[in-house]
Design a protein around this motif. Structure first.
Motif, PDB file in Angstrom:
ATOM      1  N   LEU A   1       0.770  -1.309  -0.002  1.00  0.00           N
ATOM      2  CA  LEU A   1      -0.079   0.279   0.052  1.00  0.00           C
ATOM      3  C   LEU A   1       0.835   1.270  -0.069  1.00  0.00           C
ATOM      4  O   LEU A   1       0.623   2.407  -0.835  1.00  0.00           O
ATOM      5  CB  LEU A   1      -0.807  -0.015   1.236  1.00  0.00           C
ATOM      6  CG  LEU A   1      -1.986  -0.835   1.211  1.00  0.00           C
ATOM      7  CD1 LEU A   1      -3.055  -0.919   2.613  1.00  0.00           C
ATOM      8  CD2 LEU A   1      -3.093  -0.145   0.104  1.00  0.00           C
ATOM      9  N   TRP A   2       1.978   1.242   0.875  1.00  0.00           N
ATOM     10  CA  TRP A   2       2.856   2.466   0.899  1.00  0.00           C
ATOM     11  C   TRP A   2       3.496   2.715  -0.605  1.00  0.00           C
ATOM     12  O   TRP A   2       3.609   3.774  -0.887  1.00  0.00           O
ATOM     13  CB  TRP A   2       3.924   2.244   2.002  1.00  0.00           C
ATOM     14  CG  TRP A   2       3.463   2.646   3.269  1.00  0.00           C
ATOM     15  CD1 TRP A   2       2.946   1.981   4.475  1.00  0.00           C
ATOM     16  CD2 TRP A   2       3.159   4.136   3.789  1.00  0.00           C
ATOM     17  NE1 TRP A   2       2.629   2.811   5.432  1.00  0.00           N
ATOM     18  CE2 TRP A   2       2.799   4.109   4.972  1.00  0.00           C
ATOM     19  CE3 TRP A   2       3.372   5.295   3.261  1.00  0.00           C
ATOM     20  CZ2 TRP A   2       2.648   5.216   5.837  1.00  0.00           C
ATOM     21  CZ3 TRP A   2       3.213   6.608   3.801  1.00  0.00           C
ATOM     22  CH2 TRP A   2       2.678   6.616   5.235  1.00  0.00           C
ATOM     23  N   GLY A   3       3.644   1.455  -1.119  1.00  0.00           N
ATOM     24  CA  GLY A   3       4.301   1.553  -2.407  1.00  0.00           C
ATOM     25  C   GLY A   3       3.423   2.272  -3.451  1.00  0.00           C
ATOM     26  O   GLY A   3       3.952   3.126  -4.249  1.00  0.00           O
ATOM     27  N   TRP A   4       2.439   2.088  -3.490  1.00  0.00           N
ATOM     28  CA  TRP A   4       1.419   2.660  -4.244  1.00  0.00           C
ATOM     29  C   TRP A   4       1.146   4.111  -4.020  1.00  0.00           C
ATOM     30  O   TRP A   4       0.960   4.791  -5.000  1.00  0.00           O
ATOM     31  CB  TRP A   4       0.232   1.796  -4.315  1.00  0.00           C
ATOM     32  CG  TRP A   4       0.018   0.609  -5.235  1.00  0.00           C
ATOM     33  CD1 TRP A   4       0.000  -0.731  -4.835  1.00  0.00           C
ATOM     34  CD2 TRP A   4       0.465   0.502  -6.600  1.00  0.00           C
ATOM     35  NE1 TRP A   4       0.005  -1.670  -5.804  1.00  0.00           N
ATOM     36  CE2 TRP A   4       0.595  -0.879  -6.799  1.00  0.00           C
ATOM     37  CE3 TRP A   4       0.808   1.466  -7.767  1.00  0.00           C
ATOM     38  CZ2 TRP A   4       0.774  -1.333  -8.192  1.00  0.00           C
ATOM     39  CZ3 TRP A   4       1.273   0.807  -8.791  1.00  0.00           C
ATOM     40  CH2 TRP A   4       1.199  -0.266  -9.024  1.00  0.00           C
ATOM     41  N   LEU A   5       0.966   4.323  -2.914  1.00  0.00           N
ATOM     42  CA  LEU A   5       0.962   5.871  -2.528  1.00  0.00           C
ATOM     43  C   LEU A   5       2.188   6.714  -2.981  1.00  0.00           C
ATOM     44  O   LEU A   5       1.947   7.944  -3.586  1.00  0.00           O
ATOM     45  CB  LEU A   5       0.867   5.882  -0.840  1.00  0.00           C
ATOM     46  CG  LEU A   5      -0.535   5.735  -0.160  1.00  0.00           C
ATOM     47  CD1 LEU A   5      -0.429   5.769   1.355  1.00  0.00           C
ATOM     48  CD2 LEU A   5      -1.746   6.707  -0.630  1.00  0.00           C
ATOM     49  N   LEU A   6       3.098   6.224  -2.936  1.00  0.00           N
ATOM     50  CA  LEU A   6       4.519   6.667  -3.423  1.00  0.00           C
ATOM     51  C   LEU A   6       4.641   6.852  -4.827  1.00  0.00           C
ATOM     52  O   LEU A   6       5.321   7.690  -5.478  1.00  0.00           O
ATOM     53  CB  LEU A   6       5.838   6.085  -2.780  1.00  0.00           C
ATOM     54  CG  LEU A   6       5.971   6.231  -1.371  1.00  0.00           C
ATOM     55  CD1 LEU A   6       6.978   5.280  -0.902  1.00  0.00           C
ATOM     56  CD2 LEU A   6       6.662   7.520  -1.086  1.00  0.00           C
ATOM     57  N   ALA A   7       3.832   5.962  -5.532  1.00  0.00           N
ATOM     58  CA  ALA A   7       3.688   6.131  -6.889  1.00  0.00           C
ATOM     59  C   ALA A   7       2.917   7.114  -7.436  1.00  0.00           C
ATOM     60  O   ALA A   7       3.058   7.680  -8.722  1.00  0.00           O
ATOM     61  CB  ALA A   7       3.127   4.492  -7.658  1.00  0.00           C
ATOM     62  N   MET A   8       1.919   7.591  -6.798  1.00  0.00           N
ATOM     63  CA  MET A   8       0.888   8.603  -7.415  1.00  0.00           C
ATOM     64  C   MET A   8       1.575   9.890  -7.539  1.00  0.00           C
ATOM     65  O   MET A   8       0.961  10.388  -8.631  1.00  0.00           O
ATOM     66  CB  MET A   8      -0.052   8.847  -6.183  1.00  0.00           C
ATOM     67  CG  MET A   8      -1.038   7.674  -6.048  1.00  0.00           C
ATOM     68  SD  MET A   8      -2.408   7.736  -4.933  1.00  0.00           S
ATOM     69  CE  MET A   8      -3.126   6.097  -5.093  1.00  0.00           C
ATOM     70  N   PRO A   9       2.750  10.490  -7.031  1.00  0.00           N
ATOM     71  CA  PRO A   9       3.146  11.643  -7.648  1.00  0.00           C
ATOM     72  C   PRO A   9       4.061  11.558  -8.889  1.00  0.00           C
ATOM     73  O   PRO A   9       4.309  12.521  -9.283  1.00  0.00           O
ATOM     74  CB  PRO A   9       4.053  12.173  -6.365  1.00  0.00           C
ATOM     75  CG  PRO A   9       3.712  11.149  -5.095  1.00  0.00           C
ATOM     76  CD  PRO A   9       3.185  10.030  -5.779  1.00  0.00           C
TER      77      PRO A   9
END
Length: 396
Positions: free
Chosen positions: A79-87
């Motif tokens: 989940l943290w990995g996908w949050l970091l991908a968003m920007p």
């Protein structure tokens, strides 16, 4: 444990890893042209700075994932990995200066470290030792086929709409889909790892970092091969599009050549992953690194579409032999309680190869030319194959 028993969750993770691969494939074809068109960057070393940022950041994220996977849980890291991908995509689309492209790749490196490492560990947890090679083949197949398809798609979009905003919209869609799939349907697999009974070859290791890095003959051999594999991949990522631009290939032709390598790499792992359950890991690693090295050595001396496409396919086949085998070989000799951390250490060194490859090839290209840079990386890849055949223990 078992592939049949967990096929629904396993299939979901295969799909999610395809989205992970798509995020990094977004840049494979168009970023060198984007750098020249928007920021007027000509130096190879300056151009490859985005790969250096990506490689070192992903390497550190991999190492952190290895340590945190048993503490935070695999799903939370995903989940943290996908949050970091968003920007990432917005930063690339609207970057006012080149430094923002580098920052985007820092986010991308962190995201890739958390997401790809999590899906690898979760699949190993789910299937157990019997089908581990097949599991890694499917994992890497989905990820790198998506890299190739996205490299082709963004190259196609760039040929139609230019190298500006339109190709990067794909990254926005991917990151949102990946987060939603993980949040609503992925289950954590941490508890399964504790149920696996270790074999006689899987003894606990003292000084795990140095054992994985060098001291253990099998782990050390796999680790150096992994780093050299990504060293040459970092060079190909940054300099192959430059080589094609210098040869006056149009964006559509360049897209086919740059996409063939990761697409063949991805597709072939359906077969080569399974081979890791039956064929000597040492043989697979030797022949894979040898094929890569020979094809890279030959590449700077070619100037036709068909010859360069053929060499891209050969590099993809060589990489397909080694990539799932790296993970299978490590899992085969590592105690289950240390496996996540060992894989994190391996992936730390392997993905630091992106940065070392970009730095080394960029410096050589600026000093001695593009042909010298590509040839030098090919020679280093051949040396890695020699190290595997001399030092690695034959496990079958």
């Amino acid at each position: 444990m078992g592939l049949r028993e967990n096929w629904k969750q396993f299939s979901l993770l295969v799909l999610i890893n395809a989205l992970v691969g798509g995020m990094v494939g977004m840049e494979r074809t168009i970023l060198p042209a984007y750098a020249e068109a928007k920021f007027h960057i000509q130096s190879s070393a300056a151009l490859l700075s985005f790969i250096v940022a990506f490689g070192f950041t992903k390497a550190l994220a991999n190492y952190a994932t290895g340590r945190l996977a048993n503490r935070m849980g695999r799903r939370n890291l995903l989940l943290w990995g996908w949050l970091l991908a968003m920007p990432v995509a917005p930063l690339l689309m609207w970057a006012p200066q080149w430094i923002w492209v580098v920052v985007a790749n820092i986010f991308l490196g962190m995201s890739q470290g958390f997401t790809w490492s999590s899906t690898v560990v979760m699949k190993i947890d789910l299937v157990g030792p019997k089908n581990r090679g097949l599991a890694m083949g499917l994992n890497e197949f989905s990820g790198y086929l998506a890299v190739g398809l996205m490299a082709w798609l963004t190259g196609f979009l760039a040929s139609r709409y230019g190298v500006g905003e339109v190709p990067f919209y794909t990254g926005m869609v991917i990151s949102i889909c990946g987060f939603l799939l993980t949040a609503f349907w992925v289950r954590d697999t941490r508890a399964l790892a504790s149920t696996e009974i270790p074999t006689l070859s899987q003894q606990k290791l003292e000084g795990l970092f140095w054992a994985t890095t060098f001291k253990h003959p099998t782990l050390g051999s796999v680790t150096q091969a992994g780093m050299i594999n990504n060293l040459n991949d970092g060079m190909i990522w940054g300099l192959l599009p430059v080589l094609l631009m210098n040869l006056d290939f149009d964006p559509a032709q360049s897209a086919w050549i740059t996409a063939a390598y990761p697409a063949v790499w991805g597709l072939s792992q359906l077969v080569t992953g399974r081979l890791g359950d039956t064929v000597s890991h040492k043989k697979l690693l030797f022949w894979g690194m040898l094929l890569q090295g020979l094809a890279i050595l030959w590449m700077p001396w070619q100037n036709t579409f068909n010859s360069l496409l053929s060499l891209s396919v050969i590099i993809g086949l060589g990489t397909a032999l080694v990539y799932p085998t790296f993970l299978t070989a490590i899992a085969a000799v590592t105690h289950p309680s240390q496996r996540a951390e060992t894989l994190g250490i391996f992936r730390f060194w392997r993905d630091s190869g992106y940065a070392f490859g970009a730095l080394l090839s960029g410096i050589i290209a600026d000093a001695l030319g593009l042909q010298a840079a590509i040839t030098g990386i090919g020679a280093i890849t051949l040396l890695s194959a020699v190290i595997v055949t001399i030092r690695m223990k034959n496990n079958r």
